[in-house]
Scaffold this active site. Sequence first.
Site, mmCIF file in Angstrom:
data_model
loop_
_atom_site.group_PDB
_atom_site.id
_atom_site.type_symbol
_atom_site.label_atom_id
_atom_site.label_comp_id
_atom_site.label_asym_id
_atom_site.label_seq_id
_atom_site.Cartn_x
_atom_site.Cartn_y
_atom_site.Cartn_z
ATOM 1 N N GLN A 134 0.741 -1.280 0.112
ATOM 2 C CA GLN A 134 -0.102 -0.056 0.095
ATOM 3 C C GLN A 134 0.835 1.247 -0.013
ATOM 4 O OE1 GLN A 134 -2.370 -1.810 3.292
ATOM 5 N NE2 GLN A 134 -3.922 -0.545 2.236
ATOM 6 N N HIS B 112 -2.230 -5.437 -12.496
ATOM 7 C CA HIS B 112 -1.492 -5.206 -13.813
ATOM 8 C C HIS B 112 -2.528 -5.938 -14.903
ATOM 9 C CE1 HIS B 112 2.624 -4.164 -12.081
ATOM 10 N NE2 HIS B 112 1.814 -3.262 -12.306
ATOM 11 N N ASP C 250 2.260 0.725 -8.038
ATOM 12 C CA ASP C 250 3.672 0.523 -8.720
ATOM 13 C C ASP C 250 4.306 1.589 -7.727
ATOM 14 O OD1 ASP C 250 2.680 -1.361 -10.429
ATOM 15 O OD2 ASP C 250 2.600 -0.105 -12.269
ATOM 16 N N ARG D 267 3.780 0.355 12.915
ATOM 17 C CA ARG D 267 3.337 -0.972 12.503
ATOM 18 C C ARG D 267 3.582 -0.944 10.915
ATOM 19 N NH1 ARG D 267 -2.272 -3.816 11.193
ATOM 20 N NH2 ARG D 267 -1.151 -5.651 10.346
ATOM 21 N N HIS E 133 1.274 -9.194 4.801
ATOM 22 C CA HIS E 133 0.094 -8.314 4.490
ATOM 23 C C HIS E 133 -0.401 -8.302 3.165
ATOM 24 C CE1 HIS E 133 -1.995 -4.593 6.596
ATOM 25 N NE2 HIS E 133 -2.576 -4.704 5.131
ATOM 26 N N ASN F 138 -1.588 -10.587 8.534
ATOM 27 C CA ASN F 138 -2.638 -9.527 8.891
ATOM 28 C C ASN F 138 -3.969 -10.102 8.179
ATOM 29 O OD1 ASN F 138 -3.863 -6.725 9.146
ATOM 30 N ND2 ASN F 138 -4.048 -6.879 6.868
ATOM 31 N N GLU F 139 -5.109 -9.753 8.805
ATOM 32 C CA GLU F 139 -6.480 -9.989 8.384
ATOM 33 C C GLU F 139 -6.379 -11.458 7.299
ATOM 34 O OE1 GLU F 139 -8.680 -6.626 7.194
ATOM 35 O OE2 GLU F 139 -8.291 -5.553 8.779
ATOM 36 N N ASN G 234 -8.044 -6.172 14.242
ATOM 37 C CA ASN G 234 -8.365 -4.932 13.656
ATOM 38 C C ASN G 234 -9.700 -4.823 13.700
ATOM 39 O OD1 ASN G 234 -5.684 -4.681 12.748
ATOM 40 N ND2 ASN G 234 -6.089 -5.547 10.734
ATOM 41 N N TYR H 280 -13.061 -1.870 12.992
ATOM 42 C CA TYR H 280 -13.475 -0.648 12.310
ATOM 43 C C TYR H 280 -14.884 -0.322 12.318
ATOM 44 C CZ TYR H 280 -9.215 -0.489 9.379
ATOM 45 O OH TYR H 280 -7.700 -0.304 9.193
ATOM 46 N N GLU I 279 -5.279 -2.209 14.083
ATOM 47 C CA GLU I 279 -5.853 -1.194 13.037
ATOM 48 C C GLU I 279 -7.175 -0.627 13.754
ATOM 49 O OE1 GLU I 279 -6.272 -2.372 8.915
ATOM 50 O OE2 GLU I 279 -4.100 -3.353 9.032
HETATM 51 C C1 PNW Z 1 -7.820 -3.807 6.370
HETATM 52 N N1 PNW Z 1 -13.934 -4.829 4.671
HETATM 53 O O1 PNW Z 1 -8.501 -4.145 5.316
HETATM 54 C C2 PNW Z 1 -6.573 -4.099 6.136
HETATM 55 O O2 PNW Z 1 -5.529 -4.437 6.903
HETATM 56 C C3 PNW Z 1 -5.660 -2.604 5.468
HETATM 57 O O3 PNW Z 1 -4.784 -2.951 4.548
HETATM 58 C C4 PNW Z 1 -6.775 -1.540 5.040
HETATM 59 O O4 PNW Z 1 -6.417 -0.555 4.169
HETATM 60 C C5 PNW Z 1 -7.692 -1.304 5.879
HETATM 61 O O5 PNW Z 1 -8.260 -2.341 6.746
HETATM 62 C C6 PNW Z 1 -8.720 -0.119 5.486
HETATM 63 O O6 PNW Z 1 -9.679 -0.927 4.569
HETATM 64 C C7 PNW Z 1 -9.907 -4.062 5.182
HETATM 65 O O7 PNW Z 1 -14.761 -4.698 3.772
HETATM 66 C C8 PNW Z 1 -10.523 -4.028 4.093
HETATM 67 O O8 PNW Z 1 -14.621 -5.119 5.927
HETATM 68 C C9 PNW Z 1 -11.834 -4.371 3.927
HETATM 69 C C10 PNW Z 1 -12.715 -4.597 4.979
HETATM 70 C C11 PNW Z 1 -12.092 -4.560 6.242
HETATM 71 C C12 PNW Z 1 -10.696 -4.642 6.344
#
Ligand code: PNW
Length: 493
Positions: free
Chosen positions: A40, A60, A73, A98, A143, A187-188, A328, A330, A397
């Site tokens: 990223q 690509h 890229d 991290r 990741h 990661n995830e 993580n 959100y 995260e």
């Molecule tokens: C995480 N969802 O990804 C990743 O660990 C990161 O690389 C990413 O940039 C960040 O969260 C923000 O999105 C996710 O759709 C991507 O639920 C998608 C989801 C959750 C986490």
Amino acid sequence: MSLRGFIFCCLIAISIAQDETNNKFFPEDFLFGAATASYQVEGAWDEDGKGENIWDRFTHSYPELIANNDTGDVACDSYHKYKEDVAMLKELGVDFYRFSLSWSRILPTGFVNKVNLPGVTYYKNLIKELKDNGIEPLITMYHWDLPQPLQDLGGWTSEVVVEAFAEYARLNFELFGDNVKYWLTFNEPKQTCLLGYGQGMFAPGIASPGIGEYICTHHVIEAHARAWHIYDQEFRTTQNGQVSITIDTSWFEPATDSEEDAAAAERSLQFTYGWYANAIYNSDYPEIMKTRIAERSLAEGFNQSRLPAFTDEEISYISGTFDFMGVNIYTSFIAEAMDEVPIGEPNYNYDLGVKSYQLDDWESCAASWLKVTPWGMRKILNWLKKTYNNPKIIITENGIADDGSTLEDDQRVRYYRDYLSNVRSAMEDGVNVIGYTAWSLMDNFEWLGGYTQKFGLFQVDFDNINRTRTPKSSVAYYKKVVETHCLVDTCEA
Ligand code: PNW
């Protein structure tokens, strides 16, 4: 939604509106950090001997799947600008950074027979720059950017990759371990397996619903356990660090107070977090997954469950392979019981059998899946405590996306304040949270969202060859939180 559901949701809404920011100090030894990931931010996708990985190949080959046909890229060009990145971390005052290692930058073929020295030097320089500035590295080894040659051998559906990962992990401990106290293997992995090998929306783009994601997961869990044991046996006594895995989960709120909806919410948590965590923090896959997937598989005409089985020996080998818990977080969803989907094609969502959705009046942001639900943070942390016997937790995260239209990112300031407030309240509930990580240090390549969804504390100008970094308003807020360990103007001792 039923009337009962509606009333229930209104009650949630009222309780959220009344929430006030927690005004207790975070403990002195609480760790604050910020995060990024190799694909990223690094760019330099084919420079200095780096090999091709599955995200290079995917962006690509299928540019139309990514917003604006964006690729990683060049990204933030952190391969050349890591000193600026460290200066930004220093400005924030964070305890740790991290970041992730690009497997293909270190091992272009994926195997340890060819080590790419410039890649190794890059990470050694980054680690040194961090240490010189008093910032601890917290390193993720994987990741999502698998070396393409390993994908050509089957990727995470192949045992070959488990062994290759174990050797890559050992090499990382050898190369960098003297200066690293915190490691994450993966990661995830849920996103990698479900989207990459089940639904086919993420690299490597394999669509094998109801089958591929379970095989992928099985191998990821084995690979994680191998890496933890390698550290434990060969490096722990000399390097003294901690190794874990980061699994993502949302909070799932039952749609009503019925038993069915409570079961649907619990099932959702077990199918997302528990799918990976149960084998590691407790033992084996969650019972509910084993039962449901086996039943549906047999009814579909398979001779065995689509969910692979661990042997007793594997179960005890995997159980306990953690030194802390990485998570993580959100957002949240409402979980509602639904009728069983009739037997037909295999599918993870049918195996799960839950209707989940977000409410229209939940605050939205530039990423459509991410609704602002700070109250879910406290609930999920309490669930983790209860379900996994009160582990030491690092939130690896948490963050929100803007659309880049302003540097005055007031929504992010509120988001961090309200989520951190719920972290602090969860700690009062007895949850053992020892660290928190903001995603992300800077705007970066947001997978299918390209550069349209901006998660950064610092803005990056992707139209400028210098990839100029500029602080958003949230930098000042987070900096103050890190410095004072307090979310409001004055905290209570
Ligand atoms: C995480 N969802 O990804 C990743 O660990 C990161 O690389 C990413 O940039 C960040 O969260 C923000 O999105 C996710 O759709 C991507 O639920 C998608 C989801 C959750 C986490």
